[in-house]
Design a protein around this motif. Structure first.
Motif, PDB file in Angstrom:
ATOM      1  N   UNK A   1       9.978  56.555 -59.255  1.00 54.22           N
ATOM      2  CA  UNK A   1       9.521  57.070 -57.965  1.00 54.22           C
ATOM      3  C   UNK A   1      10.083  58.462 -57.739  1.00 54.22           C
ATOM      4  N   UNK A   2       9.581  59.109 -56.681  1.00 57.28           N
ATOM      5  CA  UNK A   2      10.169  60.388 -56.270  1.00 57.28           C
ATOM      6  C   UNK A   2      10.950  60.300 -54.969  1.00 57.28           C
ATOM      7  N   UNK A   3      10.502  59.492 -54.009  1.00 58.37           N
ATOM      8  CA  UNK A   3      10.973  59.552 -52.618  1.00 58.37           C
ATOM      9  C   UNK A   3      10.668  60.928 -52.042  1.00 58.37           C
ATOM     10  N   UNK A   4       9.657  61.594 -52.581  1.00 56.31           N
ATOM     11  CA  UNK A   4       9.262  62.926 -52.100  1.00 56.31           C
ATOM     12  C   UNK A   4       8.966  62.867 -50.608  1.00 56.31           C
ATOM     13  N   UNK A   5       9.412  63.910 -49.902  1.00 55.47           N
ATOM     14  CA  UNK A   5       9.859  65.230 -50.374  1.00 55.47           C
ATOM     15  C   UNK A   5      11.342  65.344 -50.703  1.00 55.47           C
ATOM     16  N   UNK A   6      12.052  64.221 -50.762  1.00 53.18           N
ATOM     17  CA  UNK A   6      13.497  64.242 -50.991  1.00 53.18           C
ATOM     18  C   UNK A   6      13.833  64.033 -52.471  1.00 53.18           C
ATOM     19  N   UNK A   7      15.088  64.339 -52.825  1.00 46.87           N
ATOM     20  CA  UNK A   7      15.714  63.922 -54.088  1.00 46.87           C
ATOM     21  C   UNK A   7      14.960  64.392 -55.336  1.00 46.87           C
ATOM     22  N   UNK A   8      14.586  65.647 -55.357  1.00 45.96           N
ATOM     23  CA  UNK A   8      13.903  66.179 -56.534  1.00 45.96           C
ATOM     24  C   UNK A   8      14.779  66.041 -57.769  1.00 45.96           C
TER      25      UNK A   8
ATOM     26  N   UNK B   1       4.759  63.377 -44.468  1.00 49.79           N
ATOM     27  CA  UNK B   1       5.822  64.203 -43.897  1.00 49.79           C
ATOM     28  C   UNK B   1       5.358  65.659 -43.765  1.00 49.79           C
ATOM     29  N   UNK B   2       5.897  66.383 -42.816  1.00 47.46           N
ATOM     30  CA  UNK B   2       5.447  67.763 -42.567  1.00 47.46           C
ATOM     31  C   UNK B   2       5.576  68.679 -43.778  1.00 47.46           C
ATOM     32  N   UNK B   3       6.472  68.350 -44.705  1.00 53.67           N
ATOM     33  CA  UNK B   3       6.689  69.176 -45.904  1.00 53.67           C
ATOM     34  C   UNK B   3       5.401  69.380 -46.698  1.00 53.67           C
ATOM     35  N   UNK B   4       4.442  68.459 -46.574  1.00 57.41           N
ATOM     36  CA  UNK B   4       3.207  68.527 -47.367  1.00 57.41           C
ATOM     37  C   UNK B   4       1.988  68.934 -46.541  1.00 57.41           C
ATOM     38  N   UNK B   5       2.213  69.299 -45.287  1.00 60.50           N
ATOM     39  CA  UNK B   5       1.109  69.608 -44.389  1.00 60.50           C
ATOM     40  C   UNK B   5       0.188  70.673 -44.983  1.00 60.50           C
ATOM     41  N   UNK B   6      -1.105  70.337 -45.072  1.00 61.84           N
ATOM     42  CA  UNK B   6      -2.105  71.278 -45.552  1.00 61.84           C
ATOM     43  C   UNK B   6      -2.140  71.475 -47.056  1.00 61.84           C
TER      44      UNK B   6
END
Length: 268
Positions: A207-214, A16-21
């Motif tokens: 699990x995390x379901x990252x980038x969601x549900x921190x 997902x774009x949240x982790x780009x780079x």
């Protein structure tokens, strides 16, 4: 510095774009928290090459692929043969996520059901676990999962479980697994915690379901695999176990269900 107990983030979305780079840093932080494996999930099959490339680039990362129910009406209906072909990759370890979501996309219920049946058949034929997303669809989900199991056994994890107690019982009776996410750490999630407390501890993943549900105390922020440790600590409390004991149990559970991961070289 003492190494924390090993755990696995059984469901995240590293493409997902949240982790780009940032993947190098994200995976390093996960390792520091004891998260030695991650399963990154492809939710639209057109993105499978990108998700596969992440798994190929990072030793601790495995992947699964399927059509998310909320995308089912927007994507071509996948075939069993397509999923079987993808499953031949050594780091492809699960089918999905698939499932039913009537909260946001009830209007596409019929195509969601058709897609789910394809994923179930692929799980049955590959022997890989089915990864299920279920929201506001307990009755149909229980009926389909049970009916299809009667037609031929398959393994399954109910990811980010926050549905009702009856669906949980149905799934556990079928030998399926429930996965605990950061939702279980929220103050208003006592019902979710009670459902997990009533489940066999040898049928629980984290699990995390990252980038969601921190999880708490990061609620509202971007989630990442390192935060699996926060959910796992809550899991230990729910089952009245020491953290190291619960971590070891969740690892054993993951390796039993996602057995293909243990055929790989162990992560460093």
């Amino acid at each position: 510095m003492t190494q924390p107990p090993f755990i696995t983030d059984s469901h995240c979305h590293l493409d997902f774009p949240d982790f780009e780079g940032e993947l190098d840093t994200i995976i390093d932080r996960a390792a520091a928290a004891g998260v030695t494996r991650m399963v990154t999930i492809c939710t639209r099959l057109k993105n499978e090459p990108k998700v596969r490339a992440i798994a190929e680039a990072y030793k601790p990362v495995f992947y699964a692929a399927g059509t998310h129910p909320m995308s089912a009406a927007e994507e071509p209906l996948v075939t069993v043969d397509e999923l079987i072909e993808m499953s031949k990759h050594p780091k492809f370890v699960g089918i999905g996520e698939s499932g039913l979501d009537y909260h946001y996309t009830a209007e596409s219920a019929e195509v969601q059901k058709a897609s789910l049946l394809v994923h179930i058949q692929a799980a049955r034929e590959t022997g890989l676990p089915l990864i299920i997303h279920a929201r506001a669809a307990d009755d149909d989900m229980a009926r389909i999962l049970s009916g299809e199991f009667a037609n031929g056994a398959y393994s399954c994890v109910m990811h980010c479980y926050c549905s009702g107690a009856e669906l949980a019982k149905t799934c556990l009776d079928l030998g399926f697994y429930l996965s605990m996410s950061g939702i279980a750490t929220f103050k208003n999630s006592q019902e979710v915690r009670d459902i997990f407390a009533a489940a066999p501890v040898n049928r629980v993943l984290v699990e995390t379901d990252a980038p969601y549900l921190a999880p708490m105390p990061y609620r509202g922020k971007r989630n990442e695999p390192a935060f699996t440790a926060n959910t796992a600590r809550l899991g230990a409390d729910v089952f009245g176990m020491e953290y190291a004991e619960f971590a070891a149990q969740s690892q054993a559970n993951f390796e039993r269900l996602f057995s293909k991961t243990v055929q790989q070289v162990e992560p460093v």
